[in-house]
Design a protein around this motif. Structure first.
Motif, mmCIF file in Angstrom:
data_model
loop_
_atom_site.group_PDB
_atom_site.id
_atom_site.type_symbol
_atom_site.label_atom_id
_atom_site.label_comp_id
_atom_site.label_asym_id
_atom_site.label_seq_id
_atom_site.Cartn_x
_atom_site.Cartn_y
_atom_site.Cartn_z
ATOM 1 N N MET A 113 -0.449 10.892 -2.096
ATOM 2 C CA MET A 113 -0.146 9.677 -1.341
ATOM 3 C C MET A 113 -1.429 8.984 -0.890
ATOM 4 O O MET A 113 -1.550 7.761 -0.993
ATOM 5 C CB MET A 113 0.722 9.995 -0.125
ATOM 6 N N VAL A 114 -2.382 9.745 -0.382
ATOM 7 C CA VAL A 114 -3.649 9.172 0.087
ATOM 8 C C VAL A 114 -4.385 8.482 -1.061
ATOM 9 O O VAL A 114 -4.854 7.349 -0.929
ATOM 10 C CB VAL A 114 -4.549 10.254 0.733
ATOM 11 N N VAL A 115 -4.468 9.163 -2.199
ATOM 12 C CA VAL A 115 -5.161 8.595 -3.347
ATOM 13 C C VAL A 115 -4.466 7.322 -3.821
ATOM 14 O O VAL A 115 -5.116 6.332 -4.165
ATOM 15 C CB VAL A 115 -5.264 9.635 -4.491
ATOM 16 N N THR A 116 -3.136 7.325 -3.801
ATOM 17 C CA THR A 116 -2.385 6.146 -4.218
ATOM 18 C C THR A 116 -2.651 4.967 -3.290
ATOM 19 O O THR A 116 -2.874 3.840 -3.747
ATOM 20 C CB THR A 116 -0.872 6.460 -4.273
ATOM 21 N N VAL A 117 -2.659 5.213 -1.982
ATOM 22 C CA VAL A 117 -2.934 4.148 -1.019
ATOM 23 C C VAL A 117 -4.352 3.601 -1.223
ATOM 24 O O VAL A 117 -4.559 2.389 -1.248
ATOM 25 C CB VAL A 117 -2.740 4.636 0.432
ATOM 26 N N LEU A 118 -5.322 4.479 -1.397
ATOM 27 C CA LEU A 118 -6.703 4.031 -1.613
ATOM 28 C C LEU A 118 -6.829 3.221 -2.900
ATOM 29 O O LEU A 118 -7.527 2.204 -2.947
ATOM 30 C CB LEU A 118 -7.656 5.225 -1.631
ATOM 31 N N PHE A 119 -6.157 3.666 -3.943
ATOM 32 C CA PHE A 119 -6.179 2.954 -5.219
ATOM 33 C C PHE A 119 -5.593 1.562 -5.060
ATOM 34 O O PHE A 119 -6.165 0.571 -5.514
ATOM 35 C CB PHE A 119 -5.390 3.763 -6.254
ATOM 36 N N LEU B 69 0.834 -1.201 0.000
ATOM 37 C CA LEU B 69 0.000 0.000 0.000
ATOM 38 C C LEU B 69 0.870 1.253 0.000
ATOM 39 O O LEU B 69 0.501 2.268 -0.582
ATOM 40 C CB LEU B 69 -0.920 0.013 1.227
ATOM 41 N N MET B 70 2.019 1.161 0.657
ATOM 42 C CA MET B 70 2.986 2.257 0.719
ATOM 43 C C MET B 70 4.371 1.647 0.536
ATOM 44 O O MET B 70 4.650 0.585 1.075
ATOM 45 C CB MET B 70 2.891 2.995 2.052
ATOM 46 N N THR B 71 5.219 2.331 -0.218
ATOM 47 C CA THR B 71 6.520 1.747 -0.538
ATOM 48 C C THR B 71 7.705 2.625 -0.168
ATOM 49 O O THR B 71 8.840 2.200 -0.328
ATOM 50 C CB THR B 71 6.611 1.439 -2.042
ATOM 51 N N GLY B 72 7.482 3.828 0.294
ATOM 52 C CA GLY B 72 8.611 4.711 0.559
ATOM 53 C C GLY B 72 9.362 4.984 -0.725
ATOM 54 O O GLY B 72 8.823 4.848 -1.821
ATOM 55 N N ASP B 73 10.629 5.357 -0.601
ATOM 56 C CA ASP B 73 11.423 5.611 -1.810
ATOM 57 C C ASP B 73 12.445 4.510 -2.061
ATOM 58 O O ASP B 73 13.371 4.677 -2.834
ATOM 59 C CB ASP B 73 12.099 6.977 -1.745
ATOM 60 N N GLY B 74 12.267 3.398 -1.381
ATOM 61 C CA GLY B 74 13.189 2.287 -1.533
ATOM 62 C C GLY B 74 14.121 2.157 -0.349
ATOM 63 O O GLY B 74 14.261 1.090 0.222
#
Length: 73
Positions: free
Chosen positions: A42-48, A24-29
């Motif tokens: 970030m919120v939209v990406t997690v929801l997607f 759901l979240m990946t940080g920058d590596g």
């Protein structure tokens, strides 16, 4: 965890481990940046991602740049 800024003793370690394992979240590596503010992108990406990262959409936001990392979220 692969993040150099998340220590196992941190109170949020289990939560970051969960969202990382679920992708759901990946940080920058290398960094997760747990003290940074979460943006709308970030919120939209997690929801997607939580919803299965599928489906069609239409970008109606005028402040989203075409080709940005979060455009497909």
């Amino acid at each position: 965890l692969p993040y150099s800024d998340v220590q196992e003793s941190a109170w949020y370690y289990d939560s970051i481990s969960y969202v990382s394992q679920k992708e759901l979240m990946t940080g920058d590596g290398e960094h997760f940046n747990p003290d940074s503010k979460m943006t709308r992108a970030m919120v939209v990406t997690v929801l997607f991602r939580f919803g299965g990262a599928s489906g069609s959409y239409s970008n109606n936001f005028t402040d989203i740049t075409a080709g940005s990392w979060y455009e497909q979220s």
